[in-house]
Design an enzyme around this catalytic site. Structure first.
Site, mmCIF file in Angstrom:
data_model
loop_
_atom_site.group_PDB
_atom_site.id
_atom_site.type_symbol
_atom_site.label_atom_id
_atom_site.label_comp_id
_atom_site.label_asym_id
_atom_site.label_seq_id
_atom_site.Cartn_x
_atom_site.Cartn_y
_atom_site.Cartn_z
ATOM 1 N N SER B 265 0.329 10.264 1.937
ATOM 2 C CA SER B 265 -1.137 10.246 1.958
ATOM 3 C C SER B 265 -1.702 11.657 2.150
ATOM 4 O O SER B 265 -1.311 12.569 1.435
ATOM 5 C CB SER B 265 -1.584 9.293 3.073
ATOM 6 O OG SER B 265 -2.953 9.104 3.028
ATOM 7 N N ASP B 586 -2.928 1.943 -5.545
ATOM 8 C CA ASP B 586 -2.148 1.363 -4.455
ATOM 9 C C ASP B 586 -3.065 0.845 -3.354
ATOM 10 O O ASP B 586 -2.677 0.810 -2.203
ATOM 11 C CB ASP B 586 -1.136 2.355 -3.909
ATOM 12 C CG ASP B 586 -1.793 3.523 -3.209
ATOM 13 O OD1 ASP B 586 -3.027 3.587 -3.180
ATOM 14 O OD2 ASP B 586 -1.076 4.369 -2.671
ATOM 15 N N HIS B 639 -0.713 1.147 -0.098
ATOM 16 C CA HIS B 639 -0.661 2.546 0.335
ATOM 17 C C HIS B 639 0.299 2.804 1.507
ATOM 18 O O HIS B 639 1.099 3.730 1.454
ATOM 19 C CB HIS B 639 -2.067 2.981 0.711
ATOM 20 C CG HIS B 639 -2.216 4.452 0.898
ATOM 21 N ND1 HIS B 639 -1.919 5.355 -0.085
ATOM 22 C CD2 HIS B 639 -2.601 5.178 1.967
ATOM 23 C CE1 HIS B 639 -2.137 6.576 0.372
ATOM 24 N NE2 HIS B 639 -2.548 6.491 1.613
#
Lengths: 699, 684
Positions: B265, B586, B639
């Site tokens: 991320s 995602d 994610h």
């Protein structure tokens, strides 16, 4: 509610055996009762009530059956009731506790030294490195046998120790090291917990470093300028580098902290065995690879401002000996620290101690704590530096401070002081039988030690004992008796004794540690790592600006030598020697429960913690060629005044000293830039200077 | 009571002896006589008894409560005890009994293949997943020293919410600590292995790596304070220096084997920043020299990397309404969604999160070139249901194919924010855009009642708000102006640390400034041709891409804008849901942002990648967990949950054990990322 009433009523007629009669009578009784009750009520209701009463006939029968059940249940019911009450009250209290304001209006907790110094303007300056001691650092599991499923990255050592109780054998297996190599056994990886959490609390609520950390934080420290050098304390020091590169990591972290904090040198605060570990590091870091860290000869001078050794066992601790010999030492050594009650109990005792001994004997690090310097330091058969120490002295002081009848104590102390003078022969670290511990050396049996101990011990193999292996199983009864017949061991012959009873362990460990005194420090053999953690066989690095502190508590009786006996039973399960706890001296004598005490911090005698700073390194000596300044700071033990104080803010005990306010203040001031002179130089309560003078060592 | 009992007992005895006579009537009479006598004797006693009965009655409620509590406790303890006594593999047996044998975890499987730990591994956690603990606080935070304020159980957020918000916020001017508060990242693997108890982030990956021999000396969690701008982590905590030193040390102690870096991320951007920082000369950089990266890094395996930003960040900053990535909503969406508390809570959350510079690193970058203009976007023509239909029979797909051709004309993803549905859908020529930039912000709206909850919206008047709404449509480029307009202080702080453009000439010396380092379109990759860059992300989940906004019903303490959740697409498969247009991704990062750099921007030798570092795109198709027992699934593509995806873990372990991208099988693509990348007109 009605049903409850009726139920009660039924209970009153318990012993009745005849149902028919009982029920009729009951019915009538009820009727009458009801009539009585409703005498004043309207008569219309009466009919209905009578009807009810008749119906009750059958009801009561049913109820009687129910009653029997109820009777069976009553005990459990009341149990439930009690538990319920307790829980409710507990929750209520917890709730109230939480809703309390943090500071009660009437009760003002004493201000922490950190907050006070923070107000005075003391701010974080030098980065701080904390080096934990033996057994205080947490260990977690990275790879294990199937029995440890679900424990990945859970603490096996430290924390709540629940696994010991749940699966004790599995736990022991995973904490042991390999008996040959002193490293991981195949298929098991247990590693030190990194970071400040490694040793802030040993078990929930039992602080080790937490108080110091909190106070450092008050003057501005945080994780970027405070580092816990956690290492696997079971391994020998050099092996922590071989397996985990712990020394390299420490070096790299110190360099990083030095650079990122504006090139401020580091203040190192090692505790207990961490002191020896850091000595080892000092030598390691300056020596060239592959054995050393390759930092070059100026490394320490560039990076280290001060080393503040807490409770340093520089010259070893006698406890380590008793621990290895019979796994009977007190808190510093290992497993007993957790639950002495279980271990002391005779029923479980035998197996537990055997197991504990087997595990502890695979830990090389314990050998680093065996007394160093031999008879020169620890005394021989007839002499010891501490002789003349009065054991009531310390006690008297504490009593005086609490204001208990001074007069009687004073005289008492005087009497025993003189009596003790010719009694305690501390040099005899292990004696078999109380007599052997004080008779003049001329009366001791003259067994040829060398011949006995260096001869090959005759072995027996008893297949029933195989499951709990300790090296004692390989010793025959005769050799054990021979050992006991020799009566007395000094710190020099002690090593031979250990080699005799635990040959494998000593062979492994003596490749990593040495316990002598160097004659010539220029001898190239002293470049080997086995000498690095012995202050009598190493030179301090060339760093004249570096300050070395010895900070330790005094005023607590500390184990110094032991009276042993042979275990009564010849069963293979038992450890053949044990401390003779029946050997008692006079009321105020130094002998208690088979152990002679001297002044110290409960684990480390003053001699071991203070000698290097008081004499061995004082000024320019051959051990301290560059003349680094040393300071001795003692903290007089005062037990906590009340329960509210917890472990006390003026304790001098080996671990509790980390909560001592005066001690914390010293560390904070030095970390904030003060020198040893500025915090007051030496501060001495014990006889350490006099004792050190008596030691005849070439400096 | 014993008295009566004895009497009764005597009575019973008597009755027993009388039984021999077996004259029932007599007995009855006797009984009644007895009763009579008793009545005469002790009416007082009876009364007493009754009173006692009454007492019993009063207590019985409490009694039975206690009894009940006791029962529950006992049963609870019993169960707890049984649970603890249960062998720990028991749940697995149950699961296997129901679902059939589970596949070996990748660590076990690969260990059997003979893989062992080789390269040291560095984890770089993303935003919000790292724990933060308190080192110094105000009085209200007493007793919380070194306790986690972020991560863990979040107990404090509920116990003393205002105190918590105060301590989580940063200084509004400097973006650093407010005076008297020091909140620091938790260090070590514990920083982000679990976000909350039971909610893994890195834990599964760590456990699998440990199976093939990794441990703390070969694994490093590069924890940093994710609230700060990247350069500020170095200024305040020297975090970048620590990462540099730690990587150097790990490489040195592992026999010179280079590190495999795994950022997740926002950590992806953080590590981009790090790579530029480490080679740049001091004082702005780390002074590692131009070949530091090639000496120390083997591969960078970006997981769900928002290289080009995420649209969610915009809505998060604009109205604190983003879903899971942005901030406090992650904790208790139900609570925040609740309208009663919403006013104050969202305001506070916005105030808090607007002090966090790092959220601005994720504003969409590259402007209209990347994200599309008013009438164009790279993803246009995307059908959310397309892949699902492939599995259905062909007839259905052809039907909805015609259906979708009409929707193709409608979805203008380029319009990241539009006010009203018609603004989102009508051709650009029909939209009347009124420039807001010069609009008077108007009278200060803030009245004293709102003072305690400061957001910059209070400095705006109703005219300003209206002007914003009248501009109707914002693209990735104008969104920046919009944010500048509504939150000038935050953006002033943020633009000193981040940049969102595309470089025309990368040799321009201005690009040596750190504000460009985390934007892949304004930096060059380090010259290290041996490094491999992987972009690994989940696909197959609708992901927020553009929003339809409305003005809030007027109330001065409200956030003046909110997502208009009343807008729904026409058919079930539409991209528009609750006022949000979704694309493939995602769940947090659209495919475009996660994949573009590796699919095109850095592929081969480009001006962004002068040394020709090899790049690989590895997509993981999302398959929701088959049943509850699977937890968050072993094939998830979302994610965070993708970190538990077995295929992804296997890839990572193989690379850590020495494999190259080619060994893994090169690209693995399910989405249209290559097609979309081709549509982007960017000089390379």
């Amino acid at each position: 509610m009605g049903s409850v009433l009726r139920l009660r009523k039924l209970c009153y007629v318990e012993p009745v055996k005849f149902q028919s009669f009982e029920s009729i009578k009951n019915a009538e009784k009820q009727q009458q009762q009801q009539q009585q009750q409703e005498e004043r009520t309207v008569s219309e209701v009466e009919n209905a009530v009578q009807k009810n009463g008749r119906d009750d006939d059958e009801d009561t029968k049913k109820k009687k059956e129910g009653k029997k059940k109820m009777k069976e249940w009553r005990c459990i019911d009341s149990c439930c009731w009690v538990i319920g009450c307790l829980c409710t009250v507990w929750w209520l209290l917890v709730f109230l506790y939480y809703s309390l304001p943090a500071a009660l209006p009437g009760f003002q907790p004493p201000e922490s030294p950190g907050a006070r110094l923070g107000r005075e303007g003391v701010r974080a300056l030098h980065p701080v490195v904390l080096v934990p001691g033996i057994s205080t650092g947490g260990l977690e599991l990275w790879e294990g046998k199937p029995c440890t499923e679900g424990l990945f990255r859970k603490r096996l050592w430290g924390g709540s120790f629940t696994e010991i109780l749940k699966r004790p054998l599995c736990w022991l297996e995973h904490l042991s090291l390999d008996n040959e190599t002193g490293l991981d056994p195949p298929g098991i990886r247990v590693r030190a917990v990194p970071g400040l959490v490694a040793a802030d609390y040993f078990a929930p609520g039992y602080f080790v470093w937490a108080v110091l950390i909190q106070n450092l934080a008050k003057i501005g420290y945080e994780e970027k300028n405070m580092h816990m050098a956690a290492y696997d304390w079971r391994l020998s020091f050099q092996n922590t580098e071989t397996r985990d590169q712990a020394l390299s990591r420490l070096k790299s972290t110190i360099e990083l902290m030095y650079l990122t904090n504006g090139r401020k040198k580091v203040v190192v605060v090692p505790h207990s065995m961490g002191v020896l570990y850091f000595l080892h590091f000092l030598k390691w870091v300056e020596l060239p690879p592959p054995m050393g860290g390759g930092g070059g000869p100026g490394w320490c001078a560039t990076h280290i401002k001060a080393i503040m050794n807490i409770g340093p066992p520089f010259l070893g601790v006698p406890k380590a000996v008793s621990n290895i010999l019979s796994s009977e030492a007190k808190d510093v050594a290992v497993i007993r620290s957790m639950d002495p009650g279980v271990l002391d109990s005779e029923i479980l005792g035998l197996q537990t101690l055997e197991h504990a001994m087997r595990v502890a004997r695979t830990w090389d690090s314990i050998i680093s704590l065996v007394p160093k310097g031999g008879e020169t330091i620890w005394g021989d058969l007839d002499w010891s530096p501490e002789e003349g120490h009065g054991c009531s002295l310390a006690k008297r002081r504490t009593l005086q401070s609490s204001g208990n009848n001074k007069n009687s104590n004073h005289t008492n102390g005087k009497r025993t002081f003189s009596a003790m003078k010719d009694l305690a022969k501390y040099g005899r670290i292990i004696s078999f039988g109380k007599e052997a511990s004080y008779i003049p050396s001329s009366q001791l049996p003259s067994v040829d030690l060398k011949e006995l101990l260096l001869g090959k011990p005759s072995t027996i193999s008893n297949s029933t004992c195989q499951e709990v292996w300790t090296e004692y199983n390989e010793l025959s009864r005769e050799s054990i008796r021979d050992v006991a017949d020799n009566k007395v061991y000094t710190s020099q012959t002690l090593l031979d004794l250990l080699r005799f009873v635990a040959p494998k362990m000593m062979k492994r460990a003596e490749a990593h540690f040495s316990h002598g005194i160097a004659d010539d420090l220029n001898d190239p053999k002293y470049n080997h790592y086995k000498y690095w953690s012995n202050p009598l066989e190493m030179r301090l690095p060339g760093a004249p600006d570096m300050e070395i502190y010895c900070l330790y508590g005094v005023g607590i009786p500390t184990e110094r030598s032991y009276v042993y006996k042979m275990s009564p039973t010849g069963k293979c399960k038992s450890i053949p020697f044990r401390i003779d706890s029946t050997a008692e001296g006079y009321e105020d004598s130094c002998l208690k429960g088979g152990v002679y005490f001297v002044d110290g911090d409960e684990s480390v005698p003053v001699l071991s913690s203070g000698f290097m700073c008081a004499r061995g390194w004082r000024g320019k000596t051959r051990f301290n060629p560059s003349g680094a300044t040393t300071y001795v700071r003692e903290y007089q033990h005062r037990p906590p005044a009340s329960l509210l104080e917890g472990r006390g803010s003026a304790s001098g005990a080996h671990v509790d000293i980390m909560g001592n306010v005066a001690f914390i203040e010293d560390v904070l001031r030095v970390a904030a830039g003060a020198t040893g002179e500025e915090i007051g130089g030496d501060r001495i309560y014990s006889d350490i200077m006099r004792m050190s003078e008596r030691i005849n060592i070439q400096l | 009571m014993p008295l009566t009992q004895r009497k009764k007992g005597a009575e019973a005895d008597k009755a027993a002896s009388d039984k021999a006579a077996s004259s029932e009537e007599k007995i009855v009479q006797d009984g009644s006589e007895d009763e009579d006598r008793k009545k005469k004797e002790s009416p007082a006693g009876k009364k007493k008894k009754k009173e006692r009965g009454g007492e019993k009655g009063k207590w019985s409620c409490l009694d039975s409560c206690c009894w009940f509590v006791g029962c529950v406790c006992t049963v609870w303890w019993l169960l707890l005890f049984l649970y603890n006594a249960m062998p720990s593999s028991f749940p697995q047996y149950v699961t296997e009994a129901i679902t059939g044998p589970l596949p070996d975890p990748p660590g076990v499987k690969l260990k059997k293949e003979g893989l062992t730990a080789k390269h040291p591994v560095v984890f770089v956690p993303g935003i919000v997943t790292g724990g933060l603990e308190l080192w110094e606080g105000h009085e209200c935070a007493e007793g919380l020293f070194r306790k986690r304020l972020w991560g863990g159980t979040f107990g404090e957020a509920y116990k003393r919410p205002l105190c918590w918000v105060e301590h989580m916020s940063l200084d509004n001017e400097t973006g650093l600590d407010p005076p008297g508060i020091r909140l620091r990242p938790v260090t070590g693997l514990v920083a982000a292995d679990y976000f909350m108890p039971g909610y893994f982030v890195w834990a599964v990956l760590i456990a699998n790596l440990a199976r093939i021999g990794y441990e703390e000396k070969t694994m490093y969690m590069a924890a940093y304070d994710w609230r700060l701008s990247f350069q500020n982590t170095e200024v305040r905590d020297q975090t970048l220096s620590r990462i540099k030193s730690h990587i150097e040390m790990m490489v040195a102690t592992n026999g010179g084997k280079k590190a495999v870096v795994i950022p997740h991320s926002m950590g992806v951007l953080y590590f981009l920043h790090f790579m530029k920082w480490v080679e740049a000369p001091a004082p702005m950089g780390g002074g590692g020299g131009p070949d530091w990266c090639s000496k120390h890094i083997k591969a960078i395996m970006n997981i769900g990397g928002p290289f080009l930003g995420v649209p969610k960040a915009v809505s998060g900053l604009f109205s604190a309404e983003a879903k899971d990535i942005a901030v406090a909503r992650a904790i208790a969406p139900g609570f925040l969604g609740n309208d009663i508390f919403r006013v104050q809570t969202l305001q506070r959350v916005m105030k808090m999160s607007r002090t966090w510079d790092s959220t601005m690193s994720m504003i969409p970058k590259g402007g209209e070139t990347i994200w599309g203009g008013l009438d164009w976007s790279p993803e246009e023509g995307y059908l959310p249901s397309k892949r699902r239909q492939i599995m259905n029979d062909s007839q259905v797909s052809s039907e909805s194919g015609t259906n979708s051709s009409s929707s193709r004309a409608r979805v203008n993803y380029g319009r990241i924010i539009s006010f009203g549905k018609d603004a989102a859908e009508s051709p650009s020529s029909e939209i009347e855009m009124i420039d807001f930039r010069d609009a008077v912000k108007g009278r200060n709206l803030a009245n004293t009642t709102c003072r305690d909850v400061w957001t910059e919206y209070h400095d705006m008047g109703i005219e300003g708000i209206r002007a914003v709404a009248e501009h109707r449509v914002y693209t990735a480029e104008t969104v920046l102006d919009l944010l500048q307009f509504v939150a000038p202080k935050m953006m002033a702080r943020g633009s000193a640390h981040f940049s969102y453009g595309i470089a025309d000439d990368l040799d321009d010396p201005k690009y040596e400034h750190y504000k460009y380092w985390s934007n892949p379109l304004e930096t060059k990759l380090p010259s290290a041709s041996d490094i491999e860059i992987f972009s690994m992300y989940g696909v197959g989940i609708p992901t927020e891409r553009a929003y339809i906004y409305k003005m809030s019903p007027s109330a001065e303490c409200f956030i003046p804008f909110q997502i208009d959740t009343s807008f729904e697409g026409e058919d079930e498969d539409s991209c528009l849901k609750d006022g949000v247009f979704t694309v493939e991704g995602d769940e947090t990062v659209p495919v475009l942002s996660a994949g573009f750099m590796c699919a095109k921007g850095w592929r081969g030798k480009t001006r962004f990648n002068p040394s020709g570092i090899r790049t690989y795109v590895r997509e993981y198709d999302h398959a929701p967990p088959a049943n509850l027992l699977e937890g968050r699934g072993t094939q998830s593509g979302s994610h965070v949950d993708v970190m538990g995806n077995f295929a992804l873990i296997e890839d990572i372990i193989r690379v850590a054990a020495g494999a190259t991208g080619e060994d893994l099988g090169g690209d693995q693509v399910y989405s249209d990322i290559f097609k979309w990348s081709e549509k982007i007109n960017l000089a390379l």
